[in-house]
Design a protein around this motif. Structure first.
Motif, mmCIF file in Angstrom:
data_model
loop_
_atom_site.group_PDB
_atom_site.id
_atom_site.type_symbol
_atom_site.label_atom_id
_atom_site.label_comp_id
_atom_site.label_asym_id
_atom_site.label_seq_id
_atom_site.Cartn_x
_atom_site.Cartn_y
_atom_site.Cartn_z
ATOM 1 N N ALA A 1 18.574 2.745 38.760
ATOM 2 C CA ALA A 1 17.489 3.787 39.157
ATOM 3 C C ALA A 1 16.802 4.061 37.742
ATOM 4 O O ALA A 1 15.608 4.083 37.742
ATOM 5 C CB ALA A 1 17.994 5.209 39.649
ATOM 6 N N GLU A 2 17.246 4.238 36.516
ATOM 7 C CA GLU A 2 16.628 4.387 35.307
ATOM 8 C C GLU A 2 15.977 3.196 35.071
ATOM 9 O O GLU A 2 14.742 3.225 34.601
ATOM 10 C CB GLU A 2 17.650 4.673 34.239
ATOM 11 C CG GLU A 2 18.318 6.085 34.384
ATOM 12 C CD GLU A 2 19.460 6.121 33.759
ATOM 13 O OE1 GLU A 2 20.013 5.331 33.120
ATOM 14 O OE2 GLU A 2 19.664 7.532 33.409
ATOM 15 N N ALA B 1 12.579 2.983 37.148
ATOM 16 C CA ALA B 1 11.686 3.958 36.760
ATOM 17 C C ALA B 1 11.075 3.575 35.435
ATOM 18 O O ALA B 1 9.901 3.625 35.229
ATOM 19 C CB ALA B 1 12.163 5.281 36.557
ATOM 20 N N PHE C 1 8.346 0.683 36.290
ATOM 21 C CA PHE C 1 7.315 1.288 36.973
ATOM 22 C C PHE C 1 6.402 2.081 35.961
ATOM 23 O O PHE C 1 5.271 1.793 35.807
ATOM 24 C CB PHE C 1 7.691 2.339 37.957
ATOM 25 C CG PHE C 1 6.598 2.956 38.773
ATOM 26 C CD1 PHE C 1 6.168 2.273 39.811
ATOM 27 C CD2 PHE C 1 6.376 4.234 38.538
ATOM 28 C CE1 PHE C 1 4.980 2.969 40.598
ATOM 29 C CE2 PHE C 1 5.257 4.788 39.275
ATOM 30 C CZ PHE C 1 4.643 4.252 40.229
ATOM 31 N N GLY C 2 6.940 2.695 35.004
ATOM 32 C CA GLY C 2 6.168 3.332 33.924
ATOM 33 C C GLY C 2 5.702 2.389 33.134
ATOM 34 O O GLY C 2 4.269 2.657 32.833
#
Length: 150
Positions: A126-127, A130, A133-134
């Motif tokens: 998940a991290e 993220a 994506f960022g």
């Protein structure tokens, strides 16, 4: 006695040595010859009183030493060229070895980084998603800003 061609090829050396041996010879004496090597012995003989055999032996000795010197120079030049070629080969080998070692270190480091990245994605999916994506949004923003400034 040396041939005319040998004397012409070594004229400055012969002239210089004759002037050293018989100091009374002048530059004007040699200019009178006008390149005629055959008249050299006669001019030296008239000016110095030395015998024809003595002058011819001296000139032959100077000419032979000049040839020997030329051969020595040529031999030394060949030796230096060989040494330079050998050194160039050694430097090329050293550069190739250094490049191989550097490539090996980079490949090892990038392999280690890939392994760490894969482990991180497996352990924290998940991290990782993220962060990816960022990073994508940030890259897109930079591209858009670049287009606006044109």
């Amino acid at each position: 006695m040396s041939t005319k061609e040998e004397l012409k090829g070594q004229w400055n050396e012969v002239k210089s040595r004759l002037q050293e041996r018989w100091g009374q010879l002048t530059e004007n004496d040699f200019q009178q010859l006008r390149g005629e090597a055959g008249e050299l012995v006669g001019v030296v003989q008239r000016k110095t009183g030395a015998s024809k055999q003595e002058i011819e032996a001296f000139i032959s000795d100077v000419a032979q030493r000049g040839e020997s010197f030329g051969q020595t120079v040529a031999s030394n030049a060949q030796q230096y060229a060989g040494d330079a070629q050998e050194m160039a080969g050694q430097y090329a080998d050293e550069a190739a070895r250094y490049a191989r070692e550097g490539y090996g270190r980079i490949a090892e480091a990038s392999g280690d980084l890939s392994k760490k990245l894969a482990r991180t994605v497996r352990e924290r999916p998940a991290e990782s998603l993220a962060i990816a994506f960022g990073a994508g949004i940030l890259a897109g923003a930079v591209l858009l800003m670049g287009r606006r400034n044109r």
